[in-house]
Design a protein around this motif. Sequence first.
Motif, mmCIF file in Angstrom:
data_model
loop_
_atom_site.group_PDB
_atom_site.id
_atom_site.type_symbol
_atom_site.label_atom_id
_atom_site.label_comp_id
_atom_site.label_asym_id
_atom_site.label_seq_id
_atom_site.Cartn_x
_atom_site.Cartn_y
_atom_site.Cartn_z
ATOM 1 N N GLU A 130 0.696 -1.070 -0.138
ATOM 2 C CA GLU A 130 0.369 0.458 -0.361
ATOM 3 C C GLU A 130 0.805 1.361 -0.202
ATOM 4 O OE1 GLU A 130 -2.927 0.898 -0.383
ATOM 5 O OE2 GLU A 130 -4.367 -1.435 0.611
ATOM 6 N N ARG A 131 0.174 1.819 -0.615
ATOM 7 C CA ARG A 131 1.312 3.219 -0.822
ATOM 8 C C ARG A 131 2.459 3.648 -0.982
ATOM 9 N NH1 ARG A 131 -0.893 2.685 4.510
ATOM 10 N NH2 ARG A 131 0.533 3.099 4.950
ATOM 11 N N SER A 132 3.524 3.658 -0.240
ATOM 12 C CA SER A 132 4.582 3.939 -0.461
ATOM 13 C C SER A 132 5.780 2.650 -0.526
ATOM 14 C CB SER A 132 5.886 4.809 0.179
ATOM 15 O OG SER A 132 5.059 6.473 -0.109
ATOM 16 N N GLY A 133 4.629 1.453 0.291
ATOM 17 C CA GLY A 133 5.155 0.438 0.247
ATOM 18 C C GLY A 133 5.861 -0.468 1.616
ATOM 19 N N ILE A 134 6.776 -1.143 1.734
ATOM 20 C CA ILE A 134 7.093 -1.722 3.086
ATOM 21 C C ILE A 134 9.190 -1.962 2.746
ATOM 22 C CG2 ILE A 134 5.067 -1.931 4.011
ATOM 23 C CD1 ILE A 134 5.840 -4.994 2.663
ATOM 24 N N THR A 135 9.253 -3.076 3.043
ATOM 25 C CA THR A 135 10.634 -3.298 2.963
ATOM 26 C C THR A 135 11.235 -3.657 2.404
ATOM 27 O OG1 THR A 135 10.591 -2.950 5.747
ATOM 28 C CG2 THR A 135 12.453 -4.074 4.907
ATOM 29 N N SER A 136 11.923 -3.742 1.229
ATOM 30 C CA SER A 136 11.694 -4.451 0.379
ATOM 31 C C SER A 136 13.263 -6.028 0.942
ATOM 32 C CB SER A 136 13.282 -3.914 -0.435
ATOM 33 O OG SER A 136 13.739 -4.613 -1.436
ATOM 34 N N VAL A 137 12.688 -7.432 0.271
ATOM 35 C CA VAL A 137 13.538 -8.034 1.131
ATOM 36 C C VAL A 137 14.907 -8.035 0.712
ATOM 37 C CG1 VAL A 137 12.491 -9.149 -0.885
ATOM 38 C CG2 VAL A 137 13.365 -10.677 0.942
ATOM 39 N N THR A 138 15.178 -7.834 -0.769
ATOM 40 C CA THR A 138 16.486 -7.913 -1.273
ATOM 41 C C THR A 138 17.515 -6.531 -0.634
ATOM 42 O OG1 THR A 138 15.722 -6.416 -3.151
ATOM 43 C CG2 THR A 138 15.988 -8.879 -3.670
ATOM 44 N N GLY A 139 16.974 -5.734 0.238
ATOM 45 C CA GLY A 139 16.927 -4.515 0.287
ATOM 46 C C GLY A 139 17.796 -4.944 2.233
ATOM 47 N N LEU A 140 16.478 -4.964 2.652
ATOM 48 C CA LEU A 140 16.821 -5.928 4.254
ATOM 49 C C LEU A 140 17.608 -6.776 3.881
ATOM 50 C CD1 LEU A 140 16.252 -5.736 7.029
ATOM 51 C CD2 LEU A 140 14.756 -7.692 6.823
ATOM 52 N N LEU A 141 17.542 -8.020 3.157
ATOM 53 C CA LEU A 141 18.881 -8.776 3.005
ATOM 54 C C LEU A 141 19.919 -8.619 3.382
ATOM 55 C CD1 LEU A 141 17.357 -12.104 1.440
ATOM 56 C CD2 LEU A 141 18.137 -11.500 3.598
ATOM 57 N N LEU A 142 20.469 -7.465 1.931
ATOM 58 C CA LEU A 142 21.907 -6.716 1.987
ATOM 59 C C LEU A 142 21.993 -6.255 3.095
ATOM 60 C CD1 LEU A 142 23.338 -4.895 -1.349
ATOM 61 C CD2 LEU A 142 23.835 -3.956 0.455
ATOM 62 N N ASN A 143 21.636 -5.241 4.030
ATOM 63 C CA ASN A 143 21.961 -4.716 5.349
ATOM 64 C C ASN A 143 22.024 -5.802 6.150
ATOM 65 O OD1 ASN A 143 21.879 -1.231 4.691
ATOM 66 N ND2 ASN A 143 20.048 -2.297 3.109
ATOM 67 N N LEU A 144 21.229 -6.658 6.043
ATOM 68 C CA LEU A 144 21.585 -7.746 6.918
ATOM 69 C C LEU A 144 22.807 -8.147 6.900
ATOM 70 C CD1 LEU A 144 17.642 -9.313 8.141
ATOM 71 C CD2 LEU A 144 19.442 -7.179 9.196
ATOM 72 N N TYR A 145 23.667 -8.286 5.708
ATOM 73 C CA TYR A 145 25.091 -9.319 5.965
ATOM 74 C C TYR A 145 25.554 -8.367 6.264
ATOM 75 C CZ TYR A 145 28.159 -10.601 2.711
ATOM 76 O OH TYR A 145 29.454 -12.169 2.308
ATOM 77 N N TYR A 146 25.421 -6.649 5.649
ATOM 78 C CA TYR A 146 26.583 -6.551 5.941
ATOM 79 C C TYR A 146 26.971 -5.774 7.500
ATOM 80 C CZ TYR A 146 28.658 -6.335 1.634
ATOM 81 O OH TYR A 146 28.715 -5.904 -0.225
ATOM 82 N N GLU A 147 25.957 -6.321 8.424
ATOM 83 C CA GLU A 147 25.852 -5.660 10.082
ATOM 84 C C GLU A 147 26.697 -7.081 10.674
ATOM 85 O OE1 GLU A 147 24.558 -3.281 11.151
ATOM 86 O OE2 GLU A 147 25.005 -2.098 10.016
#
Length: 333
Positions: free
Chosen positions: A238-255
């Motif tokens: 809805e609207r502007s969306g939610i969390t991208s699955v690939t965006g989240l995984l990329l960032n968790l990988y670097y965390e």
Amino acid sequence: MSFKGVIDTTFRDGQQSPLMFDSYKYRFTVENKKALIYGLIQLGVRNFEFFAPNVNKSEAHDFIRIKKYVASIGIPGIRFFAHCRCHQKDIEEAIKAGFDGLNLYIGVTEYAQRYSHGMKFEEVITNVKKIIESARKSYPHIYLRFSAEDSFRTPLEDMFRMYDKVHQLVNTFGMPDTVGIATPTIVAERIKALKERYPKVDLECHFHNDRGLSLINAITAVQSGASYIDTSIWGMAERSGITSVTGLLLNLYYEDKSLCKDYNLKICYPLNVLMGSILKLQVSPTEPTSITNRTHTAGVHQKAVLNNSYVYEAHDLKNFGVDKKQLFLRRVD
């Protein structure tokens, strides 16, 4: 950290995205859904949220076919959850359709009380407790999540009053940022408060992107002890969306790489491209795992990356399936 993974909602919230209308797609076909869920399974996603079957007959029919298709793949541990109102009919239809779990929700803010369901707060608590007690008694082994919709505008004391009544009956409490109002600070504070009060219950977070904060809120939630994050391909919702699955995984990988140990990260970019082929749209340039993120226009950048990409590419996107780069020649007048 107690992160257990993502819960995909591409086939529920994702189909409510304005992108479905912008692309004149409106809803995914069964073949689209098969292709997308296969890609998500290859990525490592094991939990999927769909519409409650009584939303419409087409979605109910599609779910039966998708469930049979996924069974034919033969990969264990896949679960299907129905996004249900706290209505007995929603629950009965979801059970009949063969869902593994119920994602129950209702709003308790003053706005929901006045302009949505119209019930007073005490009436909401009474009805929710009755519905969840009945569901647990009738289906003792089914997965149950309960969410107070618009959790970050709901006073914490009100959430406690409601969650106190049902915490022994559910597997998970949802914390949906339904209107995209949360910030990392309040996310960390609320997760800490709920984990201290309900240490045996998992927490699931669903962040909308109205302020552009869904990704950082999701990362903060994982770092603060959330068990699950709701995501979708491209962050469609809805609207502007939610969390991208690939965006989240990329960032968790670097965390913390261990957070992604169950995911085949090289599927990230092909999955984004697959969605683009279905919608006939380019992968968003704001997607971290996109060819745009390896596209260089400035001459200084181009010269450097030809010698060593690391000069202007801090993240090795080959880990996420982006195995090409683009160098754009600027127009010279």
